[in-house]
Design an enzyme around this catalytic site. Structure first.
Site, PDB file in Angstrom:
ATOM      1  N   SER A  21      -1.885  -7.205   9.879  1.00 22.68           N
ATOM      2  CA  SER A  21      -1.348  -7.322  11.073  1.00 22.68           C
ATOM      3  C   SER A  21      -2.051  -7.062  12.385  1.00 22.68           C
ATOM      4  O   SER A  21      -2.937  -6.112  12.302  1.00 22.68           O
ATOM      5  CB  SER A  21       0.078  -6.802  11.244  1.00 22.68           C
ATOM      6  N   SER A  68       8.974  -7.803  10.421  1.00 23.24           N
ATOM      7  CA  SER A  68       8.610  -9.318   9.742  1.00 23.24           C
ATOM      8  C   SER A  68       8.882  -9.311   8.450  1.00 23.24           C
ATOM      9  O   SER A  68       9.909  -8.733   7.863  1.00 23.24           O
ATOM     10  CB  SER A  68       6.817  -9.431   9.965  1.00 23.24           C
ATOM     11  N   LYS A  72      13.372  -9.599   8.405  1.00 20.43           N
ATOM     12  CA  LYS A  72      13.745 -10.104   9.502  1.00 20.43           C
ATOM     13  C   LYS A  72      15.443 -10.293   9.704  1.00 20.43           C
ATOM     14  O   LYS A  72      16.172 -10.164  10.429  1.00 20.43           O
ATOM     15  CB  LYS A  72      13.234 -11.464   9.989  1.00 20.43           C
ATOM     16  N   ALA A 133      11.748 -25.707  10.818  1.00 19.89           N
ATOM     17  CA  ALA A 133      12.630 -25.062  11.230  1.00 19.89           C
ATOM     18  C   ALA A 133      12.706 -23.596  10.386  1.00 19.89           C
ATOM     19  O   ALA A 133      14.055 -23.486   9.782  1.00 19.89           O
ATOM     20  CB  ALA A 133      14.099 -25.611  11.039  1.00 19.89           C
ATOM     21  N   GLY A 134      11.759 -22.742  10.147  1.00 19.52           N
ATOM     22  CA  GLY A 134      11.613 -21.407   9.469  1.00 19.52           C
ATOM     23  C   GLY A 134      11.774 -20.552  10.541  1.00 19.52           C
ATOM     24  O   GLY A 134      12.568 -20.507  11.408  1.00 19.52           O
ATOM     25  N   GLY A 135      11.205 -19.480  10.238  1.00 21.31           N
ATOM     26  CA  GLY A 135      11.208 -18.210  10.891  1.00 21.31           C
ATOM     27  C   GLY A 135      10.456 -18.348  12.371  1.00 21.31           C
ATOM     28  O   GLY A 135      10.836 -17.702  13.135  1.00 21.31           O
ATOM     29  N   ALA A 136       9.424 -19.324  12.256  1.00 20.81           N
ATOM     30  CA  ALA A 136       8.984 -19.396  13.853  1.00 20.81           C
ATOM     31  C   ALA A 136       9.985 -20.782  14.413  1.00 20.81           C
ATOM     32  O   ALA A 136      10.210 -20.411  15.650  1.00 20.81           O
ATOM     33  CB  ALA A 136       7.379 -19.697  13.514  1.00 20.81           C
ATOM     34  N   GLN A 264       5.090 -12.699  22.233  1.00 20.03           N
ATOM     35  CA  GLN A 264       6.097 -12.041  21.597  1.00 20.03           C
ATOM     36  C   GLN A 264       5.975 -10.453  21.422  1.00 20.03           C
ATOM     37  O   GLN A 264       6.987  -9.714  21.575  1.00 20.03           O
ATOM     38  CB  GLN A 264       6.440 -12.632  20.076  1.00 20.03           C
TER      39      GLN A 264
HETATM   40  P1  NAD Z   1       8.451 -20.441   7.087  1.00 26.49           P
HETATM   41  O1  NAD Z   1       8.264 -20.765   5.785  1.00 26.49           O
HETATM   42  O2  NAD Z   1       9.772 -19.738   7.642  1.00 26.49           O
HETATM   43  O3  NAD Z   1       8.957 -21.992   7.676  1.00 26.49           O
HETATM   44  C1  NAD Z   1       8.122 -22.810   7.452  1.00 26.49           C
HETATM   45  C2  NAD Z   1       8.747 -24.294   7.925  1.00 26.49           C
HETATM   46  O4  NAD Z   1       7.916 -25.569   7.755  1.00 26.49           O
HETATM   47  C3  NAD Z   1       9.985 -24.848   6.942  1.00 26.49           C
HETATM   48  O5  NAD Z   1      10.841 -25.214   7.753  1.00 26.49           O
HETATM   49  C4  NAD Z   1       9.454 -25.339   5.875  1.00 26.49           C
HETATM   50  O6  NAD Z   1      10.236 -26.358   5.368  1.00 26.49           O
HETATM   51  C5  NAD Z   1       8.288 -26.178   6.675  1.00 26.49           C
HETATM   52  N1  NAD Z   1       7.059 -26.711   5.942  1.00 26.49           N
HETATM   53  C6  NAD Z   1       6.346 -25.711   5.037  1.00 26.49           C
HETATM   54  N2  NAD Z   1       5.369 -26.463   4.488  1.00 26.49           N
HETATM   55  C7  NAD Z   1       5.382 -27.470   4.883  1.00 26.49           C
HETATM   56  C8  NAD Z   1       4.493 -28.802   4.640  1.00 26.49           C
HETATM   57  N3  NAD Z   1       3.456 -28.882   3.558  1.00 26.49           N
HETATM   58  N4  NAD Z   1       4.775 -30.003   5.103  1.00 26.49           N
HETATM   59  C9  NAD Z   1       5.988 -29.989   6.034  1.00 26.49           C
HETATM   60  N5  NAD Z   1       6.785 -28.990   6.214  1.00 26.49           N
HETATM   61  C10 NAD Z   1       6.490 -27.753   5.849  1.00 26.49           C
HETATM   62  O7  NAD Z   1       7.349 -20.156   7.932  1.00 26.49           O
HETATM   63  P2  NAD Z   1       7.394 -19.316   9.510  1.00 26.49           P
HETATM   64  O8  NAD Z   1       7.557 -17.691   9.307  1.00 26.49           O
HETATM   65  O9  NAD Z   1       8.254 -20.327  10.204  1.00 26.49           O
HETATM   66  O10 NAD Z   1       5.698 -19.597   9.887  1.00 26.49           O
HETATM   67  C11 NAD Z   1       5.347 -21.068  10.027  1.00 26.49           C
HETATM   68  C12 NAD Z   1       4.041 -20.919  10.757  1.00 26.49           C
HETATM   69  O11 NAD Z   1       4.156 -20.353  11.889  1.00 26.49           O
HETATM   70  C13 NAD Z   1       2.919 -19.814  10.041  1.00 26.49           C
HETATM   71  O12 NAD Z   1       1.636 -20.563  10.214  1.00 26.49           O
HETATM   72  C14 NAD Z   1       3.001 -18.567  10.859  1.00 26.49           C
HETATM   73  O13 NAD Z   1       1.754 -17.859  10.739  1.00 26.49           O
HETATM   74  C15 NAD Z   1       3.198 -19.317  12.448  1.00 26.49           C
HETATM   75  N6  NAD Z   1       4.006 -18.243  13.065  1.00 26.49           N
HETATM   76  C16 NAD Z   1       3.206 -17.851  14.342  1.00 26.49           C
HETATM   77  C17 NAD Z   1       3.763 -17.234  15.011  1.00 26.49           C
HETATM   78  C18 NAD Z   1       3.257 -16.682  16.508  1.00 26.49           C
HETATM   79  O14 NAD Z   1       3.639 -16.025  17.026  1.00 26.49           O
HETATM   80  N7  NAD Z   1       2.311 -17.487  16.575  1.00 26.49           N
HETATM   81  C19 NAD Z   1       5.179 -16.408  14.727  1.00 26.49           C
HETATM   82  C20 NAD Z   1       5.547 -16.741  13.547  1.00 26.49           C
HETATM   83  C21 NAD Z   1       4.914 -17.641  12.553  1.00 26.49           C
END
Ligand code: NAD
Length: 292
Positions: A21, A68, A72, A133-136, A264
């Site tokens: 991190s 994280s 979360k 529509a995941g964690g980010a 953030q």
């Molecule tokens: P996550 O696994 O919670 O969500 C990913 C989402 O994308 C899900 O909705 C999934 O259905 C979809 N997905 C995954 N693989 C896919 C593919 N091959 N094709 C189509 N859809 C797909 O992940 P997350 O925590 O939301 O992270 C997503 C990205 O955002 C990562 O690259 C992470 O590093 C980045 N992130 C950046 C920040 C920031 O502050 N910049 C913060 C959190 C996450």
């Protein structure tokens, strides 16, 4: 870190795995610059040890923590209060300890909107297409709607997060003036048409990050119009395939997720210390650390 003494307050990051991190680098550089008596450390805490980790916040009188994955959502049941951002997201990335009362917040969404605002693109009144529509993606959609986004079209592939996308859209439609809708990403005609009509395209899928660094959800530059703002939440690599394709179409407002990540952190920093994070110092500390 020469300031550590008997009065230093501890702030931690509890997640697993977490040693990669950037947060300790960011926050410690900012504490040092502002001469604040805090230290920020990363702790490998998986979900089995989360309850003990939260008890440690109280026992050690820590000022707070970041959390994280995988913590979360799981941390919510151990906290005393949730701020509106954490309540709507049903996720927490920041905890503040006020004399033993632990409050959970989500600052990822405000990280996104603040970064875009600083780049000249406040979300108010805009139409956004969001992939993922995941964690980010969840806090990005909810915070943008809370800040006056006029429309969000969420596209998710047909996995379990498609249901989460529907849950988010329902919350946004019930709790804000933003109009939210959901489509399966497999409906490529709808995806293309939505992007043609959008002001902002945000990819929050992680496609473009290792091991998918040669991939993009959009491969045809003609899908982009010249006024579109393209935002990829990925920040390693700093320029993803999506960003390259958008730039090849002549777009100039094309961003990675580094600014969101820093903002953030800045929002959490403000909650713990009451101070504005010195962003320029943090940017320099990050680029020194990761060689960019
Ligand atoms: P996550 O696994 O919670 O969500 C990913 C989402 O994308 C899900 O909705 C999934 O259905 C979809 N997905 C995954 N693989 C896919 C593919 N091959 N094709 C189509 N859809 C797909 O992940 P997350 O925590 O939301 O992270 C997503 C990205 O955002 C990562 O690259 C992470 O590093 C980045 N992130 C950046 C920040 C920031 O502050 N910049 C913060 C959190 C996450």
């Amino acid at each position: 870190m020469s300031n550590i003494d008997g009065h230093t307050f501890l702030i931690g990051l509890m997640a697993y795995p977490i040693r990669h991190s950037m947060s300790p680098t960011m926050h410690n550089a900012a504490f040092e610059k502002l001469n604040l008596n805090y230290a920020y450390l990363a702790f490998d805490i998986d979900s089995d040890r989360l309850e003990a980790g939260v008890n440690a916040i109280r026992t050690l009188d820590m000022r707070g923590i970041n959390v994280s994955m995988p913590n979360k959502q799981r941390i919510i049941k151990y906290l005393d209060k949730l701020d509106i951002s954490a309540e709507l997201n049903q996720a927490v990335n920041t905890v503040v300890n006020d004399h033993g009362v632990l409050t959970g917040y989500t600052t990822d969404g405000v990280g996104f909107t603040t970064d875009l605002k600083k780049k000249g693109h406040p979300v108010a009144g805009k139409k956004m297409v969001l992939a993922g529509a995941g964690g980010a993606g969840t806090p990005i959609a909810i915070q943008s709607a809370m800040e006056g986004l006029s429309e969000v079209k969420i596209f998710n592939r047909s996995d379990k997060n498609l249901d989460n996308a529907k849950r988010i859209a329902k919350i946004i439609n019930e709790r804000t003036d933003c109009k939210a809708s959901v489509e399966a990403l497999e409906n490529q005609a709808a995806f293309k048409a939505a992007i043609a009509d959008a002001d902002i395209y945000c990819d929050a899928t992680g496609v473009g990050m290792k091991p998918l660094e040669d991939m993009s959800l959009i491969n045809d530059p003609s899908w982009f119009h010249k006024d579109l703002v393209v935002f990829d939440t990925v920040y390693a690599p700093r320029e993803t395939k999506l960003m390259q394709i958008a730039k090849s179409a002549g777009l100039t407002e094309v961003y990675n997720g580094l600014g969101m990540m820093i903002e953030q952190g800045a929002a959490a920093f403000k909650l713990w210390t009451g101070e504005d994070m010195p962003i320029d110092v943090v940017e320099k500390a990050i680029s020194k650390k990761d060689g960019h």
